[in-house]
Motif scaffolding. Sequence first.
Motif, PDB file in Angstrom:
ATOM      1  N   GLN A   1      60.749  30.245  29.728  1.00 47.55           N
ATOM      2  CA  GLN A   1      61.768  31.598  30.032  1.00 47.55           C
ATOM      3  C   GLN A   1      63.176  31.135  30.050  1.00 47.55           C
ATOM      4  N   VAL A   2      63.989  32.211  29.757  1.00 48.28           N
ATOM      5  CA  VAL A   2      65.412  32.124  29.808  1.00 48.28           C
ATOM      6  C   VAL A   2      65.750  33.274  30.907  1.00 48.28           C
ATOM      7  N   LYS A   3      66.730  32.550  31.661  1.00 48.86           N
ATOM      8  CA  LYS A   3      67.097  33.901  32.879  1.00 48.86           C
ATOM      9  C   LYS A   3      68.611  33.884  32.293  1.00 48.86           C
ATOM     10  N   ILE A   4      69.098  35.200  32.233  1.00 48.60           N
ATOM     11  CA  ILE A   4      70.400  35.600  32.112  1.00 48.60           C
ATOM     12  C   ILE A   4      71.055  36.360  33.359  1.00 48.60           C
TER      13      ILE A   4
ATOM     14  N   VAL B   1      65.013  38.129  32.896  1.00 48.98           N
ATOM     15  CA  VAL B   1      64.375  36.911  32.471  1.00 48.98           C
ATOM     16  C   VAL B   1      63.487  37.409  31.328  1.00 48.98           C
TER      17      VAL B   1
ATOM     18  N   GLU C   1      65.422  28.494  20.877  1.00 54.23           N
ATOM     19  CA  GLU C   1      65.724  27.909  22.332  1.00 54.23           C
ATOM     20  C   GLU C   1      64.878  26.904  22.869  1.00 54.23           C
TER      21      GLU C   1
ATOM     22  N   ASP D   1      61.213  35.795  27.653  1.00 55.74           N
ATOM     23  CA  ASP D   1      60.615  34.479  27.138  1.00 55.74           C
ATOM     24  C   ASP D   1      61.714  33.697  26.010  1.00 55.74           C
ATOM     25  N   ALA D   2      61.550  32.593  26.148  1.00 54.36           N
ATOM     26  CA  ALA D   2      62.677  31.888  25.133  1.00 54.36           C
ATOM     27  C   ALA D   2      62.348  32.036  23.803  1.00 54.36           C
TER      28      ALA D   2
ATOM     29  N   MET E   1      65.634  22.999  23.938  1.00 53.05           N
ATOM     30  CA  MET E   1      65.131  22.511  25.362  1.00 53.05           C
ATOM     31  C   MET E   1      64.715  21.117  24.758  1.00 53.05           C
TER      32      MET E   1
END
Length: 71
Positions: free
Chosen positions: A7-10, A20, A27, A22-23, A31
Motif C-alpha cells: 500500500q501507499v500512504k499519501i 492509504v 509502484e 493499494d500500490a 519498490m
Amino acid sequence: MANTKPQVKIVDCTTGEEIVRDATTAEIAQMKLDADNAKAAKAEAEAKETTKAAILNRIGLTADELQTILG
C-alpha cells in the motif's frame, strides 16, 4: 483476511489528511527495483570493507592506526 498487496500512504501536509491505497503495478515494480538496488549497494559496501580489512591485515595495521597515520 489481511490485505497482502503493498500500500501507499499519501499525506497532505497542509491539512494532515492521510490517504492509504493499494500500490499500482508500476509502484510495486519500483519498490522491488529500489529494494534490489539497496541490497546490491549493501553487498558492494560490505565487499569494500572486507577488502580494506584484508589489506590492513596484510600490512599489519588496524583501521584506527591507519586513521592516525593519515591524520
